[in-house]
Write a protein that holds these residues in place. Structure first.
Motif, PDB file in Angstrom:
ATOM      1  N   LEU A 241       2.416  -0.141  -6.994  1.00 39.00           N
ATOM      2  CA  LEU A 241       1.724  -0.771  -6.005  1.00 39.00           C
ATOM      3  C   LEU A 241       0.688  -1.809  -6.693  1.00 39.00           C
ATOM      4  O   LEU A 241       0.750  -3.028  -6.010  1.00 39.00           O
ATOM      5  N   LEU A 258       7.579   4.689  -3.795  1.00 43.12           N
ATOM      6  CA  LEU A 258       6.301   5.230  -4.373  1.00 43.12           C
ATOM      7  C   LEU A 258       6.328   6.745  -3.897  1.00 43.12           C
ATOM      8  O   LEU A 258       6.358   7.252  -2.710  1.00 43.12           O
ATOM      9  N   ALA A 304      -5.774  -0.563  -3.961  1.00 49.56           N
ATOM     10  CA  ALA A 304      -4.121  -0.566  -3.532  1.00 49.56           C
ATOM     11  C   ALA A 304      -4.401  -1.086  -1.938  1.00 49.56           C
ATOM     12  O   ALA A 304      -3.773  -0.212  -1.023  1.00 49.56           O
ATOM     13  N   THR A 306      -3.176  -2.509   0.899  1.00 50.31           N
ATOM     14  CA  THR A 306      -1.639  -2.930   1.349  1.00 50.31           C
ATOM     15  C   THR A 306      -1.372  -4.082   2.487  1.00 50.31           C
ATOM     16  O   THR A 306      -0.688  -4.424   2.872  1.00 50.31           O
ATOM     17  N   LEU A 309       0.043  -6.840   1.030  1.00 52.69           N
ATOM     18  CA  LEU A 309       1.572  -6.437   0.448  1.00 52.69           C
ATOM     19  C   LEU A 309       2.216  -7.473   1.020  1.00 52.69           C
ATOM     20  O   LEU A 309       2.428  -7.742   2.194  1.00 52.69           O
ATOM     21  N   ALA A 313       7.999  -1.288   1.338  1.00 52.06           N
ATOM     22  CA  ALA A 313       7.922  -0.156   0.553  1.00 52.06           C
ATOM     23  C   ALA A 313       8.269   1.184   1.095  1.00 52.06           C
ATOM     24  O   ALA A 313       8.175   1.421   2.339  1.00 52.06           O
TER      25      ALA A 313
END
Length: 373
Positions: A241, A258, A304, A306, A309, A313
């Protein structure tokens, strides 16, 4: 005078006890940060009570009752055990599981063993009869040993193992990925056998180690990969990630898988250190680790992020994970429901979603990976 001496002695005793507690906390924290291949700190070992050609009888614990197929490891021993055998007579404190294979060693009564999600030892050729190339990835700290299994697609799957396992762990999924004709690169990371030792010998739960996965993406691109899918377990999932979010070659990452990402390092450290420290000492262990790693309380979860992102995922997570609680994966996916999907597996432990339900996980993976081919 006597009162002053008594007071001084009491203060000295308290200072000594405090120093001892701090030292014990640092010892516990360091032990949790220096996780290597093998049983996770505090993982319960079980005894082999009996074994024959098709079954093995083990001490009854939550781990030995889990559904699915697992490696059974011990000193000089590695075997593969299947599901619990329900229709055999055995003492209440035991459980009988199918014995799938014994790679090396012998299952002797009295042997102390542990269950691991890693089914195989050795490389793809030795474990599965699959041709592969041994190579080194040029990492930040030095060469990182890796296996490359060829495939016809120009999208590579780059696999990163996590806590307590080795680069043999991704071999669990190698037959499935080969059926989809993906090239697969399974890479070692700093601290692994044959890889560079990290500074002070301690890990950072993926917060620093992601740079090794970044190096693997660069290697794949130089070797002809058009895109990559990063598949990580445990801290390897965290690395995947962070690589997608922060790597300069993150645009070459087209998807993430993940499994049990470690997002709350304090919760993970408490789980790993609990066998060495309890109560207040656990808090000291966390503070010692914070000082050693430079991680803040919510630093890993914040990193992390997201919301940044840009690729889809798939998150796999077991309901019985005590190292990386499921709730953090739920929170992670809730931030980006447009790009992220959570597939939970009942009864699975840490990094063991596929072990507990291979058919369900492979179907979820097939649906996720097909558009990324």
């Amino acid at each position: 005078m006597l009162l002053r001496r008594a007071t001084a002695a009491a203060v000295t005793t308290l200072i000594g006890a405090g120093a001892a507690a701090v030292a014990a906390g640092r010892y516990a924290g360091d032990a949790a940060l220096k996780v290597s291949a093998g049983p996770l700190p505090g993982e319960q070992h079980v005894a082999v009570h009996a074994a024959d050609a098709v079954t093995v009888t083990l001490t009854r614990t939550p781990a030995t009752l889990r559904p699915g197929t697992y490696g059974l490891a011990g000193p000089g021993l590695h075997a593969v055990v299947g599901p619990v055998v329900a229709d055999v007579s055995h003492p209440y404190h035991c459980v009988v599981r199918h014995l799938e294979s014994v790679a090396h060693g012998a299952l002797e009564p009295g042997a102390r063993v542990w269950l691991t999600p890693q089914l195989y030892t050795g490389g793809p050729q030795e474990a599965l009869g699959m041709h592969h190339t041994d190579l080194d990835v040029a990492g930040e700290l030095g060469p990182l040993p890796a296996w490359f299994v060829p495939g016809v697609r120009d999208t590579w799957v780059i696999a990163a193992h996590g806590l307590g396992t080795t680069r043999s762990h991704p071999l669990n999924l190698l037959p499935f990925l080969q059926r989809l004709r993906f090239p697969v690169l399974s890479v070692s990371c700093r601290g692994d056998l044959g890889a560079p030792r990290p500074p002070h010998g301690i890990g950072h739960f993926g917060a620093v180690e992601w740079r090794d996965l970044d190096a693997a993406v660069r290697h794949a691109v130089r070797s002809g990969a058009r895109r990559t899918v990063l598949y990580g377990w445990s801290t390897g999932a965290t690395m995947a990630l962070l690589t997608a979010l922060d790597s300069a070659v993150g645009d070459r990452v087209s998807g993430l898988v993940l499994d049990s990402p470690v997002l709350d390092w304090q919760a993970a450290l408490r789980s790993l250190a609990r066998h060495r420290a309890r109560g207040a000492l656990l808090g000291l262990a966390v503070r010692a680790a914070e000082g050693r790693t430079g991680l803040t309380a919510d630093g890993l979860f914040a990193a992390a992020d997201t919301t940044r992102l840009a690729v889809p995922a798939l998150v796999l997570h077991g309901t019985d994970d005590t190292v990386a609680p499921l709730r953090h994966s739920r929170e992670l996916v809730a931030r980006r429901p447009d790009l992220m999907h959570l597939h939970t597996v009942r009864g699975a432990g840490h990094a063991g979603a596929w072990n507990a339900d291979p058919q369900g996980c492979e179907e979820a993976l097939r649906r996720f990976l097909t558009p990324l081919m």
